[in-house]
Enzyme design. Structure first.
Site, PDB file in Angstrom:
ATOM      1  N   LYS A 187       0.843  -1.202   0.000  1.00  0.00           N
ATOM      2  CA  LYS A 187       0.000   0.000   0.000  1.00  0.00           C
ATOM      3  C   LYS A 187       0.879   1.254   0.000  1.00  0.00           C
ATOM      4  O   LYS A 187       2.097   1.167   0.136  1.00  0.00           O
ATOM      5  CB  LYS A 187      -0.932  -0.003   1.227  1.00  0.00           C
TER       6      LYS A 187
HETATM    7  C1  LIG Z   1      -4.883  -4.496   1.761  1.00  0.00           C
HETATM    8  C2  LIG Z   1      -6.357  -4.490   1.818  1.00  0.00           C
HETATM    9  C3  LIG Z   1      -7.059  -4.954   2.945  1.00  0.00           C
HETATM   10  C4  LIG Z   1      -6.408  -5.654   4.099  1.00  0.00           C
HETATM   11  O1  LIG Z   1      -5.357  -5.020   4.690  1.00  0.00           O
HETATM   12  P1  LIG Z   1      -4.272  -5.854   5.535  1.00  0.00           P
HETATM   13  O2  LIG Z   1      -3.462  -4.787   6.181  1.00  0.00           O
HETATM   14  O3  LIG Z   1      -3.510  -6.691   4.578  1.00  0.00           O
HETATM   15  O4  LIG Z   1      -5.029  -6.668   6.526  1.00  0.00           O
HETATM   16  C5  LIG Z   1      -8.435  -4.819   2.940  1.00  0.00           C
HETATM   17  N1  LIG Z   1      -9.100  -4.300   1.900  1.00  0.00           N
HETATM   18  C6  LIG Z   1      -8.457  -3.879   0.803  1.00  0.00           C
HETATM   19  C7  LIG Z   1      -9.249  -3.288  -0.324  1.00  0.00           C
HETATM   20  C8  LIG Z   1      -7.081  -3.974   0.722  1.00  0.00           C
HETATM   21  O5  LIG Z   1      -6.449  -3.567  -0.397  1.00  0.00           O
END
Ligand SMILES: *Cc1c(COP(=O)(O)O)cnc(C)c1O
Length: 389
Positions: A187
């Protein structure tokens, strides 16, 4: 065959500089590794960054979704509308609370949740709508807000892709009743693992603070400050705390987000321009009046014009040393959902059709212009190799 690149370019990669490293080292040398001062400092900076009143730090983006749904008061038997085109966690969080995810279809051009589909799925049991700002493009919040207000249901933005974006001059984070973020290294902002929920609602914020700390009403540091040993567990919560080590890294990373978003937008512009003349694919449509955060850059293959399927194109890009990925397998097609919720192909036709043709190509802030040019050259080469007719 000589590949376009001699070294592999991944589809995503974190950026961590010396300031970020030093921020972490300072915490390691301090008195507080967790429940210390870096947690509220990161939360307050994040709330300011998103123009919201409250930010609650948690251990990851999935915990953020679970905590947000708890904060919204979702209970067993409730229905939560979720787009089919998302990471499974968006729906799983409803299941953790005994609620039922109801899958909405997406707009075929943007792959964002389709407000018309949402409206058709609302029942007396609907408690919340989860909006996913897919790839980093904020959803149609005016339309979604109107539906939520009319039906008195909660709007929860899964904004894990969209940190740094805006919708009609308003920051992502303040577009729904609750917004959730992930700080996974793929991210925009990376803390290793980490997550955040933003809201303007003080009652929801307090519920969420208790929930992330076992349902206990004061944390260790608050008790130390008052010299009191007494605490009570008033709700069944979890240990979803984010450590000071993570928060210090997040606080340092947050400063980079505006410049990183700008760089992602520059790369996207290069891709948009180059791919506008490639008949074998289409970039996703970007609506006007918003700033796209470009967590992902997604292309949709025009399979009618190709003699290869998505998997063959994926492998051909790998052979050119270009990393790609598929975001996402529609959630309702996962065996868990078909088995326990009776979902099946045909439920969300636009999401299912898109799934056959999507590829996420490299997109991250530290990409050079040469990296982007390599991606463009590889995509053009692979498309012309498999072009039909
Ligand atoms: C990355 C992501 C998550 C989950 O996040 P984590 O930190 O990996 O638990 C949930 N929803 C979306 C749309 C994501 O891209």
């Amino acid at each position: 065959m000589t590949p376009i690149r001699s070294t592999f370019l991944p589809y995503a990669r974190q950026s961590v500089n010396d300031d970020d490293c030093n921020a972490v080292l300072n915490v390691l040398r301090s008195d507080w590794l967790t429940t210390g001062p870096k947690v509220p400092e990161f939360e307050q900076a994040f709330a300011a960054f998103t123009d919201t009143k409250h930010a609650v730090a948690v251990s990851n983006g999935t915990a953020a979704l679970h905590t947000a749904m708890y904060g919204a008061g979702i209970n067993a038997g409730d229905e939560v509308i979720v787009p089919a085109m998302t990471f499974a966690a968006s729906a799983n969080a409803a299941v953790y609370l005994g609620a039922k995810p109801v899958f909405a279809d997406v707009d075929p051009q943007t792959l964002l949740i389709d407000p018309k589909s949402v409206e058709s799925l609302i029942t007396a049991k609907t408690k919340a709508i989860v909006t996913v700002d897919y790839a980093g493009q904020p959803c149609d919040y005016d339309a979604l807000r109107a539906i939520a207000d009319k039906k008195k249901i909660v709007l929860i933005a899964d904004a894990c892709h969209a940190l740094g974006g805006t919708y009609k001059e308003r920051k992502v984070g303040g577009l729904a009743d609750l917004s959730t973020f992930s700080f996974h290294p793929a991210k925009t902002l990376a803390t290793g693992e980490g997550g955040m929920i933003t809201t303007d609602n003080p009652a929801m914020a307090l519920r969420m603070r208790h929930f992330r700390n076992h349902g206990i009403t004061t944390d260790h540091r608050e008790r130390q400050e008052t010299g009191a040993w007494f605490y009570e567990m008033t709700d069944l919560g979890f240990n979803y705390r984010l450590s000071d080590i993570h928060c210090a890294l997040g606080l340092s990373q947050l400063k980079h987000v505006p410049a990183w978003t700008k760089r992602r937008q520059e790369i996207a512009k290069k891709y948009d321009t180059a791919f506008s003349t490639v008949k074998e694919l289409q970039s996703l449509t970007v609506r006007s009046g918003l700033s796209h955060a470009y967590h992902l850059y997604v292309i949709q293959l025009n399979l009618e014009r190709l003699s290869a399927d998505r998997n063959a194109i994926f492998r051909a890009l790998r052979d050119e040393n270009i990393g790609a990925n598929v975001h996402y397998i529609p959630v309702h097609l996962h065996p868990f959902y078909t088995k326990h919720f009776g979902t099946a192909p045909g439920l969300c036709p636009a999401a299912e059709a898109a799934y056959e043709r999507i590829l996420s190509i490299p997109m991250f802030a530290s990409m050079t212009d040469q990296d982007a040019d390599d991606v463009i050259a590889a995509v053009q080469k692979v498309c012309s190799r498999f072009a039909r007719g």
